[in-house]
Design a protein around this motif. Structure first.
Motif, PDB file in Angstrom:
ATOM      1  N   LEU A 175      59.122-107.156  24.975  1.00  0.00           N
ATOM      2  CA  LEU A 175      58.078-108.154  25.217  1.00  0.00           C
ATOM      3  C   LEU A 175      57.767-108.266  26.709  1.00  0.00           C
ATOM      4  N   VAL A 176      58.825-108.233  27.536  1.00  0.00           N
ATOM      5  CA  VAL A 176      58.617-108.393  28.973  1.00  0.00           C
ATOM      6  C   VAL A 176      57.776-107.246  29.532  1.00  0.00           C
ATOM      7  N   SER A 177      58.091-106.008  29.111  1.00  0.00           N
ATOM      8  CA  SER A 177      57.315-104.901  29.649  1.00  0.00           C
ATOM      9  C   SER A 177      55.883-104.966  29.124  1.00  0.00           C
ATOM     10  N   TYR A 178      55.711-105.516  27.906  1.00  0.00           N
ATOM     11  CA  TYR A 178      54.361-105.688  27.376  1.00  0.00           C
ATOM     12  C   TYR A 178      53.597-106.727  28.197  1.00  0.00           C
ATOM     13  N   ILE A 179      54.231-107.876  28.448  1.00  0.00           N
ATOM     14  CA  ILE A 179      53.553-108.954  29.181  1.00  0.00           C
ATOM     15  C   ILE A 179      53.180-108.497  30.586  1.00  0.00           C
ATOM     16  N   THR A 180      54.122-107.796  31.244  1.00  0.00           N
ATOM     17  CA  THR A 180      53.878-107.389  32.630  1.00  0.00           C
ATOM     18  C   THR A 180      52.699-106.428  32.738  1.00  0.00           C
TER      19      THR A 180
END
Lengths: 220, 281
Positions: A175-180
């Protein structure tokens, strides 16, 4: 953008990611426990080929890096016509890794009992089944509480492998790499939210394990 | 059971009688047959899907393939050794902080240790790869993989060192203090050197975790064994054989490190402290 805006925009994603991470962790841990019991029984059985297979299983999966196993399951297996859904690939990988360490924990627990206790049990006339039932298994289970707590935490951290394949919904790391990449200018906050979730769950699980261990520990 | 029984696995059973021996023999043969059938099925699946074709394996006969993999392995080695070095120093520093009598230092160290132990190394790597650039900090790929791997390892190492320090008999500290050494001197001259010796097998076994963590280097396109394997896959269009070979290399390397650590532990009589044996809180 501050933490409030991030949670407003991505709060639901985070909630789903937390659920994904925790449910995957729990499912994988339970299955891994089952497999590690079977593997451990194989390893202590008097049947040589089973011992060999059990030992080999543990050596392979405790020494293979998670990513190397995941790419085998996710990208190599389809080439021999074994196609699994992405999520199953991650789960299979995590289960294989965790069960090898689980079996090692059980073996350590069994070895810690000591040959003397078995000899004592036999000399007072206990049968093999009774020895296992009354002497070996209870002690092995009790001394496995702390290692298994750590394994549960490690299992949760291993589910981060899910970030390496397209999952929907994503777990906390993916999720974090998606959001970033989805929106710029968020800085390091999205990472901190996920990291605090992971560290918080690890801490709580650790507390719980410690609590149980204090109650059931075998003092030697 | 005879007196020279050493392992628990053997102690569990009595000396078998003729009937048990026959049963064991039958089960041995049956299980052997089952294992062979299983292996045959795997090989068959490889065969019918064409994965045993020469084109998938022939390039392993060329030296250039191995030279390329070796180059990647050296990349893995450089990252692993650098990360191990950094995490050793960080681990000692964090352990000293955690055992410090000064409350704030001890609390902060504890939070840092728990944080790095409780967060997946992949998330740390993404932090250095995707997170830091968003605040304008760009690192070379080598450090984007090495720093997070070091940080993840340092948390665990701090706890390993702490277990080592605790294993040094209290009398040593008392004796050192009573001959007038300062607490700092006592730590660095008396306790720490002994603690280091105690944890050597554990440190070696932690190297396995570091090597495993480096496999994510492809995320930051650093040429390690895994990344070079992926390049080989695109040049030879062979997923299964290359991934299998790289996985086997990793397994053999980690197995060797583990055996070394077990041998050291047996020789010195010091147990291996790892993530699974240490106290979680």
């Amino acid at each position: 953008m501050g933490i409030a805006e991030i949670l407003q925009k991505y709060g639901q994603n985070y909630a789903m990611a937390i659920f994904e991470t925790l449910s995957m962790t729990l499912l994988c841990f339970v299955i891994a426990m089952g497999i590690s019991i079977v593997v451990t029984v194989m390893r202590v059985s008097p049947i040589k080929p089973l011992r060999l297979v059990g030992d080999l299983y543990v050596q392979i999966f405790r020494n293979i890096p998670g990513v190397a196993l995941l790419v085998l399951v996710a990208y190599a297996l389809p080439n021999i016509r074994i196609v699994l859904p992405w999520k199953t690939c991650v789960e299979v990988t995590v289960v294989l890794l965790a069960s090898a360490f689980g079996s090692e924990n059980f073996m350590t627990g069994i070895n810690a009992i000591g040959v003397g206790q078995i000899e004592a049990a036999r000399s007072i006339g206990l049968t093999f089944t009774k020895t296992m039932q009354k002497i070996v298994i209870p002690q092995a289970l009790r001394s496995a509480v702390l290692p298994m707590t750590n394994l549960l935490i490690a299992t949760m951290l291993t589910t981060a492998l899910g970030s390496q394949v397209p999952l929907n919904p994503q777990e906390l790391t993916g999720l974090v790499s998606y959001i970033t990449t989805d929106s710029t200018g968020l800085g390091i906050l999205p990472f901190m939210i996920s990291a605090v979730c992971y560290a918080g769950f690890s801490f709580l699980l650790g507390l719980l394990g410690n609590h149980i261990d204090k109650k059931v520990r075998v003092l030697r | 059971m005879s007196a020279h029984t050493t392992s628990m696995r053997d102690a569990l059973y009595e000396a078998p009688g003729p009937r048990t021996r026959r049963l064991t023999a039958i089960l041995t043969i049956v299980s052997l047959v089952l294992v062979c059938i299983g292996l045959a099925l795997v090989v068959r699946q490889f065969y019918v899907t064409g994965q045993l074709d020469a084109k998938y394996w022939a390039f392993f006969a060329q030296w250039s393939t191995w030279a390329y993999l070796l180059e990647g392995f050296l990349g893995t080695l450089v990252v692993a050794v650098t990360a191990a070095g950094i995490s050793l120093v960080l681990g000692v520093v964090l352990m000293l902080g955690r055992t410090s009598p000064i409350m704030p230092i001890s609390v902060v160290s504890r939070v840092i240790i728990d944080f790095f132990r409780g967060v997946p190394s992949l998330l740390l790597i993404y932090f250095f790869f995707l997170g830091l650039p968003t605040i304008g900090l760009y690192l070379p790929p080598f450090w984007m993989i090495t720093i997070p791997v070091s940080l993840a390892a340092s948390g665990v190492l701090a706890e390993v060192f702490r277990a080592g320090v605790n294993a040094v008999p209290k009398g040593q500290t008392e004796a050192a203090l009573s001959i007038g050494l300062t607490p700092g001197k006592t730590m660095f001259k008396i306790v720490l050197p002994q603690a280091l010796r105690i944890v050597i097998p554990s440190l070696i076994s932690q190297l396995v975790v570091v090597v495993k963590d480096t496999t994510v280097a492809y995320v930051v396109s650093y040429p390690d064994l895994m990344q070079n394997g992926r390049v080989l896959i695109t040049t030879h269009d062979s997923v299964v054989s290359v991934y299998l070979v790289t996985a086997i290399i990793y397994i053999l390397v980690n197995f060797a490190i583990n055996q070394l650590s077990i041998a050291m532990a047996r020789r010195s009589g010091n147990p291996i402290i790892s993530r699974t044996t240490e106290n979680p809180t």
